[in-house]
Design a protein around this motif. Structure first.
Motif, PDB file in Angstrom:
ATOM      1  N   ALA A  84       0.935   5.796  -1.962  1.00 57.71           N
ATOM      2  CA  ALA A  84       1.128   4.349  -2.118  1.00 57.71           C
ATOM      3  C   ALA A  84      -0.187   3.662  -2.470  1.00 57.71           C
ATOM      4  N   ALA A  85      -1.280   4.044  -1.850  1.00 56.53           N
ATOM      5  CA  ALA A  85      -2.585   3.451  -2.162  1.00 56.53           C
ATOM      6  C   ALA A  85      -2.981   3.775  -3.596  1.00 56.53           C
ATOM      7  N   GLN A  86      -2.711   4.985  -4.029  1.00 56.52           N
ATOM      8  CA  GLN A  86      -3.044   5.380  -5.406  1.00 56.52           C
ATOM      9  C   GLN A  86      -2.159   4.643  -6.413  1.00 56.52           C
ATOM     10  N   ILE A  87      -0.907   4.452  -6.067  1.00 51.10           N
ATOM     11  CA  ILE A  87       0.013   3.708  -6.943  1.00 51.10           C
ATOM     12  C   ILE A  87      -0.471   2.270  -7.091  1.00 51.10           C
ATOM     13  N   LYS A  88      -0.802   1.630  -5.978  1.00 52.09           N
ATOM     14  CA  LYS A  88      -1.311   0.248  -6.026  1.00 52.09           C
ATOM     15  C   LYS A  88      -2.549   0.160  -6.901  1.00 52.09           C
ATOM     16  N   ALA A  89      -3.481   1.074  -6.712  1.00 52.47           N
ATOM     17  CA  ALA A  89      -4.715   1.058  -7.499  1.00 52.47           C
ATOM     18  C   ALA A  89      -4.408   1.257  -8.982  1.00 52.47           C
ATOM     19  N   GLY A  90      -3.505   2.165  -9.287  1.00 52.70           N
ATOM     20  CA  GLY A  90      -3.135   2.412 -10.681  1.00 52.70           C
ATOM     21  C   GLY A  90      -2.477   1.201 -11.317  1.00 52.70           C
ATOM     22  N   LEU A  91      -1.584   0.544 -10.592  1.00 47.99           N
ATOM     23  CA  LEU A  91      -0.920  -0.651 -11.121  1.00 47.99           C
ATOM     24  C   LEU A  91      -1.920  -1.779 -11.365  1.00 47.99           C
ATOM     25  N   LYS A  92      -2.860  -1.951 -10.439  1.00 44.90           N
ATOM     26  CA  LYS A  92      -3.886  -2.987 -10.615  1.00 44.90           C
ATOM     27  C   LYS A  92      -4.730  -2.703 -11.857  1.00 44.90           C
ATOM     28  N   THR A  93      -5.067  -1.443 -12.072  1.00 46.92           N
ATOM     29  CA  THR A  93      -5.848  -1.071 -13.252  1.00 46.92           C
ATOM     30  C   THR A  93      -5.058  -1.342 -14.521  1.00 46.92           C
ATOM     31  N   VAL A 130       3.276  -9.615  -9.784  1.00 45.72           N
ATOM     32  CA  VAL A 130       3.742  -9.272  -8.451  1.00 45.72           C
ATOM     33  C   VAL A 130       2.545  -8.931  -7.583  1.00 45.72           C
ATOM     34  N   ASP A 131       2.735  -9.027  -6.280  1.00 50.39           N
ATOM     35  CA  ASP A 131       1.692  -8.675  -5.316  1.00 50.39           C
ATOM     36  C   ASP A 131       1.856  -7.204  -4.977  1.00 50.39           C
ATOM     37  N   TYR A 132       0.985  -6.381  -5.505  1.00 51.03           N
ATOM     38  CA  TYR A 132       1.073  -4.939  -5.258  1.00 51.03           C
ATOM     39  C   TYR A 132       0.808  -4.590  -3.804  1.00 51.03           C
ATOM     40  N   ASP A 133       0.079  -5.446  -3.103  1.00 55.55           N
ATOM     41  CA  ASP A 133      -0.268  -5.168  -1.713  1.00 55.55           C
ATOM     42  C   ASP A 133       0.776  -5.639  -0.716  1.00 55.55           C
ATOM     43  N   ARG A 154      12.037   0.338   3.080  1.00 57.32           N
ATOM     44  CA  ARG A 154      10.651   0.428   3.556  1.00 57.32           C
ATOM     45  C   ARG A 154      10.549   0.876   5.007  1.00 57.32           C
ATOM     46  N   GLU A 155      11.662   0.931   5.708  1.00 58.33           N
ATOM     47  CA  GLU A 155      11.643   1.509   7.052  1.00 58.33           C
ATOM     48  C   GLU A 155      11.380   3.009   6.982  1.00 58.33           C
ATOM     49  N   THR A 156      11.752   3.629   5.875  1.00 53.23           N
ATOM     50  CA  THR A 156      11.632   5.073   5.719  1.00 53.23           C
ATOM     51  C   THR A 156      10.567   5.484   4.712  1.00 53.23           C
ATOM     52  N   TYR A 157      10.376   4.684   3.666  1.00 52.26           N
ATOM     53  CA  TYR A 157       9.477   5.047   2.569  1.00 52.26           C
ATOM     54  C   TYR A 157       8.467   3.936   2.321  1.00 52.26           C
ATOM     55  N   ASP A 158       7.342   4.300   1.706  1.00 54.32           N
ATOM     56  CA  ASP A 158       6.404   3.301   1.222  1.00 54.32           C
ATOM     57  C   ASP A 158       6.930   2.810  -0.116  1.00 54.32           C
ATOM     58  N   GLY A 159       6.898   1.495  -0.337  1.00 56.19           N
ATOM     59  CA  GLY A 159       7.361   0.924  -1.589  1.00 56.19           C
ATOM     60  C   GLY A 159       6.346  -0.065  -2.127  1.00 56.19           C
ATOM     61  N   VAL A 160       6.025   0.059  -3.410  1.00 54.72           N
ATOM     62  CA  VAL A 160       5.062  -0.811  -4.061  1.00 54.72           C
ATOM     63  C   VAL A 160       5.762  -1.547  -5.199  1.00 54.72           C
ATOM     64  N   SER A 161       5.748  -2.872  -5.146  1.00 56.41           N
ATOM     65  CA  SER A 161       6.361  -3.667  -6.213  1.00 56.41           C
ATOM     66  C   SER A 161       5.572  -3.509  -7.496  1.00 56.41           C
ATOM     67  N   TYR A 162       6.283  -3.458  -8.633  1.00 50.03           N
ATOM     68  CA  TYR A 162       5.582  -3.420  -9.913  1.00 50.03           C
ATOM     69  C   TYR A 162       6.124  -4.415 -10.932  1.00 50.03           C
ATOM     70  N   MET A 163       7.316  -4.979 -10.679  1.00 49.44           N
ATOM     71  CA  MET A 163       7.894  -5.893 -11.664  1.00 49.44           C
ATOM     72  C   MET A 163       9.008  -6.706 -11.022  1.00 49.44           C
ATOM     73  N   LYS A 164       9.081  -7.990 -11.392  1.00 48.20           N
ATOM     74  CA  LYS A 164      10.176  -8.836 -10.917  1.00 48.20           C
ATOM     75  C   LYS A 164      11.462  -8.462 -11.641  1.00 48.20           C
ATOM     76  N   SER A 165      12.566  -8.771 -11.006  1.00 46.25           N
ATOM     77  CA  SER A 165      13.872  -8.506 -11.595  1.00 46.25           C
ATOM     78  C   SER A 165      14.656  -9.801 -11.691  1.00 46.25           C
TER      79      SER A 165
END
Length: 186
Positions: free
Chosen positions: A150-159, A182-185, A23-34
Motif C-alpha cells: 500500500a505504501a508503494q502504491i501510494k508513492a507510485g500514484l503520487k509520482t 483524490v487523496d492517496y493517503d 478496508r476491514e480486511t485489505y489495504d485500499g488506496v484511492s486512485y480515481m473518482k467514480s
C-alpha cells in the motif's frame, strides 16, 4: 478479493470501489473518482439532464445498480410532476446496451464515467455523455493488509500524478482531470 486474500495475487486494480467494509480486511488506496454517466447517440440534443428521459427508454446492463440508484428515484420525481416514467430494458452486457443506443432501439444507457468516456472516445463520434451524476465513490487498488504494498502504491500514484500521467489519460479519453484529484493517503 478472495484471490487476493488467498495470496494468489499481490494487488487488485479493476475498477473496484474503495469502501470501509473492504478496508476491514485489505489495504485500499484511492486512485480515481467514480461517477455515473448517461450515454446517448452523438448529436442528440433531446436528452441533456435526467428529467429529459421522461417517457423514453433506457438500456441498462442487467444487475447494475443504476436501476435502483438512478432510475427508480428519477421515476418518483417524474411521477410527482405528473410526467411519464423512464422505461428500462435490461441487457446481459454493457456492450449490448450500447448497441441498442446505436441502432436507435433505446434513447440512452448508463455506465461508469470512465467506461463511458472510453467507449465514446472509441466510437468514431457516434456516442456522447450528456450528463454525469456527482459521486463520492472512488476506485481503489487493494492489497493485503500489513504488506508494504500500500505504501508503494501510494508513492507510485503520487509520482504518476506529479509527472502528469493522469492529466494525459484524462485528455486522451475526454475525462475531467479532476477525476484524478483524490487523496492517496486517505
Amino acid at each position: 478479493m478472495p484471490t487476493l486474500g488467498a495470496g494468489r495475487c499481490d494487488m487488485i486494480v479493476s475498477g473496484i470501489y474503495i469502501n470501509d467494509k473492504r478496508r476491514e480486511t485489505y489495504d485500499g488506496v484511492s486512485y480515481m473518482k467514480s461517477a455515473t454517466a448517461m450515454v446517448t447517440k452523438a448529436g442528440s440534443d433531446a436528452i441533456k439532464v435526467p428529467e429529459d428521459l421522461s417517457g423514453k427508454v433506457i438500456a441498462l446492463e442487467a444487475g447494475a445498480y443504476y436501476k435502483q440508484e438512478r432510475i427508480e428515484p428519477l421515476n418518483k420525481v417524474l411521477a410527482a410532476k405528473g410526467q411519464a416514467p423512464v422505461e428500462v430494458q435490461e441487457y446481459p452486457t454493457q456492450q449490448a446496451a450500447y448497441q441498442q443506443v446505436l441502432v436507435g432501439r433505446v434513447d440512452a444507457t448508463m455506465t461508469e464515467e470512465a467506461e463511458g468516456a472510453y467507449r465514446a472516445s472509441r466510437s468514431d463520434g457516434t456516442l456522447q455523455l450528456p450528463y454525469i451524476w456527482a459521486s463520492d465513490f472512488t476506485y481503489g487498488i487493494y492489497s493485503r493488509r500489513g504488506d508494504s504494498d500500500a505504501a508503494q502504491i501510494k508513492a507510485g500514484l503520487k509520482t504518476l500524478k506529479e509527472q502528469g500521467f493522469f492529466t494525459g489519460i484524462a485528455k486522451k479519453y475526454g475525462l475531467d482531470p479532476a477525476l484524478f484529484d483524490v487523496d492517496y493517503d486517505r
